[in-house]
Design an enzyme around this catalytic site. Structure first.
Site, PDB file in Angstrom:
ATOM      1  N   GLU A 255     -84.195  32.787  42.165  1.00 22.64           N
ATOM      2  CA  GLU A 255     -84.903  32.845  40.877  1.00 22.64           C
ATOM      3  C   GLU A 255     -86.362  32.599  41.202  1.00 22.64           C
ATOM      4  O   GLU A 255     -86.719  31.507  41.638  1.00 22.64           O
ATOM      5  CB  GLU A 255     -84.410  31.738  39.933  1.00 22.64           C
ATOM      6  CG  GLU A 255     -82.917  31.751  39.640  1.00 22.64           C
ATOM      7  CD  GLU A 255     -82.499  32.879  38.718  1.00 22.64           C
ATOM      8  OE1 GLU A 255     -83.377  33.577  38.197  1.00 22.64           O
ATOM      9  OE2 GLU A 255     -81.288  33.064  38.544  1.00 22.64           O
ATOM     10  N   CYS A 294     -91.095  29.333  34.229  1.00 19.88           N
ATOM     11  CA  CYS A 294     -90.819  30.675  34.767  1.00 19.88           C
ATOM     12  C   CYS A 294     -90.648  31.670  33.629  1.00 19.88           C
ATOM     13  O   CYS A 294     -90.857  32.866  33.803  1.00 19.88           O
ATOM     14  CB  CYS A 294     -89.576  30.635  35.622  1.00 19.88           C
ATOM     15  SG  CYS A 294     -88.168  29.905  34.771  1.00 19.88           S
TER      16      CYS A 294
END
Ligand code: NAP
Length: 522
Positions: A255, A294
């Site tokens: 990720e 994020c």
């Protein structure tokens, strides 16, 4: 100063070598120290030989009971944990709750999934299928817990949710965890593990904690291990291409960076509830955790006809947030500092790059007068808003499509109002975690789903009727997929039962239908 130790092979481990200092980012004062831990081969072997077999003996329902106990333990210490997140993470109280309550919520969701899965120990994926037309032989897919360790390497920005979100899924799948938080903000992760160890809510070896650098951790990985990484694309690349990881065929989930873009349809008008919702979402996503998320909105794709109105209102909101930026320990402040001096330097450099192709509409990169004592020593950056020209916006090589500025910064990108161009601008980010499309135009939304969708892991559809109830794209829920293609790392996490796939091995069982029924119960 507090020394934060690793927890490996059932022991608290002080490590050795030089102290690494963790700071309070609001005033740059020292907060705690960690040292590099050794004995990592032993820690991994310990988990494989002790906790692995124990967890696999438990049913999903029993593993779920462990998750419930974890949730209760964390929630019981919520206030103390919030204080740590404020002091070491630079979180406002709201930021800290988002992280800590997010962790508890993931545990609760997976505990519920565990109850649904009940007294079984493996997952049955599908019905038996005849191998070929008329055959008595059948194939059926099941998923079994992998016999290794789930190695979790996390980013600094969500020390609670990041760690617990990964751990909940691994433990439910039946894999023990060795977790490594991002060092700069690791005090919160450390306290959570300390509490879980004190309360003995998990079998021995099921959750180990590595403080400080990863060291030679990956050298000791085995084919049944899983590495789940969250962080920058550069570190993700290093992990993926690690010799031992490649040689052993270790499963890796990454990720990484994400240049999330929201799309505003041509039908959205100033004054509508949908317009208000998008302004609210943009403000939250630019400023929450000082933009160190994020899932934060980095690019705002707006029709040329709306962009002036949108900019005017957004600038007002950001002005308000900038006036309330300062010491996060003061609840009157709405935005805190960045996590480290390095993050601040990197964000400033990123802003300078954005400025080469977009015009600054709001924010002072050099501002140092933030609210609170000693904040001039802290790592603060006020919110910044840029706007590109239509020509620059359409250029996929422009920095706003390629550089993730990990701070309270976003760029307005005008487009011609066509669904085709909106999808192209989303795709120019090279793969993102999430987007929201704001529109009641069904054809526009369907085009966005089909053409922007493959470049995303999650898409929120916001409409006028539900505008007040819609949630900003940055809120990650455990039932929905988290991850994105390309630049975002290509990973997949959470997503309810789908999340278990990372920590389990799919096995096609091939035999007679009657035998399958006896073995699998299908
Ligand atoms: P980072 O510098 O890449 O660090 C991430 C983690 O990797 C930290 O625990 C770090 O340890 C560790 N690490 C560094 N070098 C390593 C190596 N050679 N081998 C093994 N581990 C290593 O990222 P960050 O600055 O913490 O986080 C910010 C980035 O994370 C942003 O780009 C953001 O977009 C991304 N992020 C993505 C998601 C997502 O879900 N897609 C979520 C959050 C953040 P140390 O801290 O000890 O250096």
């Amino acid at each position: 100063m507090v020394e934060l130790r690793s927890y490996l092979a059932g022991q608290w481990n002080s490590g050795s070598g030089d102290d690494i200092t963790l700071f309070n980012p609001a005033d740059a004062s020292s907060y705690a120290t960690v040292r590099r831990a050794g004995g990592l081969a032993h820690a991994l072997a310990y988990a494989r030989s002790t906790a692995g077999p124990t967890l696999r003996e438990l049913t999903f329902a029993q593993r779920g009971a462990c998750l419930e106990a974890m949730a209760k333990t964390i929630h019981g210490e919520r206030e103390a944990l919030i204080a740590i997140a404020i002091a070491n993470g630079g979180n406002t109280r709201g930021d800290a709750k988002f992280d800590i309550d997010g962790a508890t919520a993931v545990l609760a969701t997976y505990a519920e999934i565990a109850r649904d899965l009940g007294d079984t120990k493996w997952l049955v994926e599908d019905e038996p299928h005849a191998l070929f037309h008329g055959a008595k032989l059948r194939a059926q897919h099941i998923r079994l817990p992998r016999h290794g360790v789930a190695i979790h390497i996390n980013a600094f920005n969500f020390p609670a949710w990041g760690m617990i979100g990964k751990a909940a899924v691994s433990l439910l799948a039946g894999m023990p965890v060795l977790t490594k938080p991002g060092t700069s903000s690791a005090a919160l992760a450390h306290r959570i593990v300390e509490l879980l160890v004190e309360q003995q809510v998990l079998p021995a070896g099921a959750l180990q904690l590595l403080m400080g650098p990863a060291g030679d951790l990956l050298e000791h990985t085995c084919p049944q291990d899983v590495v789940a990484f969250t962080g920058s694309a550069a570190t993700g690349r290093r992990i993926r291409t690690h010799d031992r990881v490649i040689e052993a065929g270790v499963r890796v989930n990454v990720e990484a960076d994400s240049l999330n873009a929201v799309v505003i349809g041509p039908d959205v008008a100033r004054g509508s509830e949908l317009f208000d919702a998008l302004v609210r979402d943009c403000t939250v996503e630019i400023t929450q955790k000082a933009g160190q998320k994020c899932t934060a909105i980095r690019r705002i794709i707006a029709p040329l006809t709306l962009i002036e109105d949108l900019r005017e209102v957004l600038v007002e909101r950001l002005e308000d947030m900038a006036a309330k930026t300062g010491d996060p320990a003061d609840q009157a402040n709405r935005m805190g500092p960045l996590a480290t001096a390095q993050q601040l330097a990197d964000a400033r450099e990123g802003v300078r790059q954005l400025a080469t192709r977009a015009k600054r509409m709001y924010g002072d990169l050099e501002r140092t007068d933030f609210r609170g004592e000693a904040t001039q020593r802290g790592y603060f950056l006020e919110p910044l808003l840029f706007q590109a020209s239509p020509e620059a916006a359409a250029d996929p090589s422009a920095p706003f499509h390629n550089t993730e500025v990990f701070g309270p910064v976003a760029t307005l990108l005008p487009y011609d109002g066509s669904a085709e161009q909106a999808a192209q601008l989303v795709a120019a980010g090279g793969g993102s975690l999430v987007s929201t499309v704001y529109s009641d135009d069904r054809a526009f939304v369907l085009h966005t789903i089909c053409n922007a969708g493959p470049h995303l892991g999650r898409l929120v559809v916001a409409q006028e009727k539900m505008a007040r109830a819609s949630l900003p794209p940055g809120g990650v829920f455990a039932v929905a997929n988290h991850g994105g293609p390309g630049r975002a790392g290509g990973g997949e996490e959470l997503g309810g039962r789908h999340g278990l796939a990372l920590y389990t091995q799919r096995l096609a069982l091939q035999t007679a239908g009657s035998q399958l029924a006896r073995l699998v119960g299908g």
